[in-house]
Design an enzyme around this catalytic site. Sequence first.
Site, short mmCIF file in Angstrom:
data_model
loop_
_atom_site.label_atom_id
_atom_site.label_comp_id
_atom_site.label_asym_id
_atom_site.label_seq_id
_atom_site.Cartn_x
_atom_site.Cartn_y
_atom_site.Cartn_z
CB SER B 57 -0.96 0.07 1.19
OG SER B 57 -0.13 0.00 2.49
CG HIS B 96 -1.11 3.38 5.32
ND1 HIS B 96 -2.40 3.17 5.19
CD2 HIS B 96 -0.49 2.65 4.48
CE1 HIS B 96 -2.46 1.97 4.66
NE2 HIS B 96 -1.40 1.72 4.26
CG ASP B 123 -5.23 4.49 5.94
OD1 ASP B 123 -4.25 4.78 6.44
OD2 ASP B 123 -5.24 3.98 4.71
#
Lengths: 167, 180
Positions: B57, B96, B123
């Site tokens: 990701s 992230h 998210d």
Amino acid sequence: MHSFLLRGNAVLTFALTVLAVACVLASLTDTLHSSKPEVNVEILSVDAFGRNPGGNDEVVLTLHISADLQSVFTWNTKQLFVFLAAEYESSKNVLNQISIWDSIIQSKEDAKIHRRTRNKYSFVDQGSNLRGKDFNLTLHWNIMPVTGAMFSEKRVLTGFRLPKNYM
Amino acid sequence: MEMVRNAVRSVRSIHYRQLATQIISLGMIVTSALIIWKGLMCVTGSESPVVVVLSGSMEPGFQRGDILFLRMTKDPIRAGEIVVFNVDGRDIPIVHRVIKVHERQETGEVEVLTKGDNNYGDDRLLYAQGQLWLQRHHIMGRAVGFLPYVGWVTIIMTEKPVIKYILIGVLGLLVLTSKE
């Protein structure tokens, strides 16, 4: 002392140590690098401004982003993650940072940005503080290395203001 | 085959004092590794000073199998930082980038939204039911450095535990049978 396994072990350990040292040295060269980026952002139009279904202020902008980030690249740079954040203060929050656009630049040749675009991510407030709001648009770039430490730089552009009334 | 026969012969001929020495040196290796790990936890201020990237990701910046070095300081969390966080109820940490920050006046408490560079949306789908923001206590560290490929060893050992046992078995045998 001379078995195959022990020799193999010695070679492997030495190789890994040398590799680790090389990675650290490569990363250290990044600290010596100086860059001369040029950045300019303009708001071409405010396309929508009002309360969204969640009850918070939301604005849609068309922007022109131009930047020359070629001098930021070093030999140890894998990519630049560039993003544009709207930054402002409200009565509830001492700081609001909202990323409204981003891009990944993977080579020095691609590092000249000349983009006319709507905001990629929604510019939404926590509440309704955006009418007549003064804000900064800051272009941030995250220098992601081939190996080693990551750095982050930015250029703050001030002087933007949203309309006094909803549209 | 010769190696195995030699190894078995040397195990059988081992003296007790020598065996004790070997076991203690094995213990020393394990405990010094533990000391280094705990020491890193102190120095970096993070519960997991090193994590392995497990998903794609954050590509193309971080690939599966890379390792990230983390630090946690008291500095406020700002947009653009790559943070590692745990969602309530899940035990796999996610790495992230912070894309939105709202910091309260007075208290300095912060609400943060994250997104993987390679993901289309933010998210919110990954957070707990009804959760719209992450708070500071969810965040375990910031990524400050990176080494490519090194984490594959961990991924292979997690996904095929057989290899972990074989590796430990071979290492144990080596330490026990070496004449040092």
